[in-house]
Design an enzyme around this catalytic site. Structure first.
Site, PDB file in Angstrom:
ATOM      1  N   HIS A  68       0.828  -1.211   0.000  1.00  0.00           N
ATOM      2  CA  HIS A  68       0.000   0.000   0.000  1.00  0.00           C
ATOM      3  C   HIS A  68       0.864   1.264   0.000  1.00  0.00           C
ATOM      4  CE1 HIS A  68      -2.980  -3.069   0.685  1.00  0.00           C
ATOM      5  NE2 HIS A  68      -2.321  -3.432   1.782  1.00  0.00           N
ATOM      6  N   GLU A 106      -2.201  -0.088   8.057  1.00  0.00           N
ATOM      7  CA  GLU A 106      -1.323  -1.116   7.511  1.00  0.00           C
ATOM      8  C   GLU A 106      -0.158  -0.509   6.748  1.00  0.00           C
ATOM      9  OE1 GLU A 106      -1.406  -4.943   4.423  1.00  0.00           O
ATOM     10  OE2 GLU A 106      -3.236  -3.771   4.757  1.00  0.00           O
ATOM     11  N   HIS A 161       2.945  -7.333   4.295  1.00  0.00           N
ATOM     12  CA  HIS A 161       1.572  -6.895   4.538  1.00  0.00           C
ATOM     13  C   HIS A 161       1.130  -7.301   5.939  1.00  0.00           C
ATOM     14  CE1 HIS A 161       0.125  -5.772   0.375  1.00  0.00           C
ATOM     15  NE2 HIS A 161       1.280  -6.370   0.083  1.00  0.00           N
ATOM     16  N   GLU A 237       1.920 -12.065   5.029  1.00  0.00           N
ATOM     17  CA  GLU A 237       0.877 -11.430   5.855  1.00  0.00           C
ATOM     18  C   GLU A 237       1.279 -11.687   7.305  1.00  0.00           C
ATOM     19  OE1 GLU A 237      -1.597  -9.561   5.091  1.00  0.00           O
ATOM     20  OE2 GLU A 237      -2.397 -10.082   3.108  1.00  0.00           O
TER      21      GLU A 237
END
Length: 272
Positions: A68, A106, A161, A237
């Site tokens: 992101h 995040e 992430h 993740e």
């Protein structure tokens, strides 16, 4: 009465490797001068010195892809435009990511952890390329992120992430990789990278996911950055940002350093 003088002269003729043997001449008469014969010219010895130059080994390259970006939320049109995502699919350029219930985003977590991983790898002589240079921009799109890894010839590409499951009891990390593979790099190299990272995080005390994948690994065919990669690539993740325990670890520098150390350890083990 004079005794005859026995004169023995030994003439050694020295030649190079494989030359004629030395000759020996003897005389039993004192009145006859010794005769010497040599069939070899004086030997010249040449010493050759060979110098070997060892070129320094090029630094291994690792691409870190912090998920992101900080300004994605204020540029909806830009991040929602469709881009290639592999396997004949199109997907949005990027997304805003998730956040803890307390509002820690995040994109901030992934950026901070990636910087820490970068510094740990650089201290070990690894050249690190980041897909974004700060946490204030937009994108880049998933296809651009994959291209950065491809163009760098990276030994490993690791996307960082954190998840956002609404099931607050769900917790644990998982490592995703492209499956079925679309090229050689997505085969054994990527699955080995995924397994090595998983093992390093387990060794660091992080639990594997209770809600995604199996035993900390998750084969995926829908992640554009992995589908488009031509280098060994995985996506980590780190856990569920909606889980209170993991959210606390994500929100503090000590917790983020622990995640970074485990990821860096896994990458170094893979490169070894």
């Amino acid at each position: 009465m004079r005794r005859p003088l026995l004169t023995v002269m030994v003439l050694l003729s020295l030649t190079g490797c494989g030359g004629a043997p030395a000759e020996v001449s003897t005389s039993s008469s004192a009145s006859t001068p010794p005769t010497t014969t040599s069939s070899s010219a004086p030997t010249t010895t040449t010493t050759t010195t060979t110098t070997t130059t060892t070129k320094p080994r090029p630094k291994q390259v690792v691409v870190l892809d912090p998920g992101h970006n900080g300004a994605n939320a204020t540029h909806a049109a830009e991040i929602n435009r469709q881009v290639p995502a592999g396997r004949g699919r199109m997907k949005p350029c990027n997304t805003t990511g998730t956040a803890t219930n307390a509002g820690y985003p995040e994109h901030s977590f992934t950026w901070d952890v990636a910087v820490r991983v970068r510094d740990l790898l650089a201290a070990q002589g690894i050249q690190v390329i980041m897909t974004r240079q700060d946490d204030n921009g937009v994108g880049p799109c998933v296809d651009q992120r994959a291209a950065i890894g491809n163009q760098s010839g990276a030994a490993a590409v690791v996307s960082i992430h954190a998840d956002g499951s609404t099931n607050t009891s769900a917790h644990g990390f998982h490592v995703a990789y492209s499956s079925p593979p679309l090229n050689e790099a997505q085969g054994e190299p990527s699955t080995r990278l995924a397994g090595t990272l998983r093992d390093a995080m387990v060794s660091a005390g992080f639990p594997t996911s209770t809600y995604v994948g199996s035993n900390g690994l998750s084969p995926r065919d829908d992640l554009g950055g992995l589908n488009l990669s031509e280098r060994p690539a995985v996506l980590v993740e780190c856990g569920n940002m909606r889980n209170a325990t993991e959210a606390a670890a994500f929100s503090g520098p000590t917790g983020r350093q622990s995640y970074a150390a485990a990821i860096a350890s896994g990458i170094l083990a893979y490169l070894a």
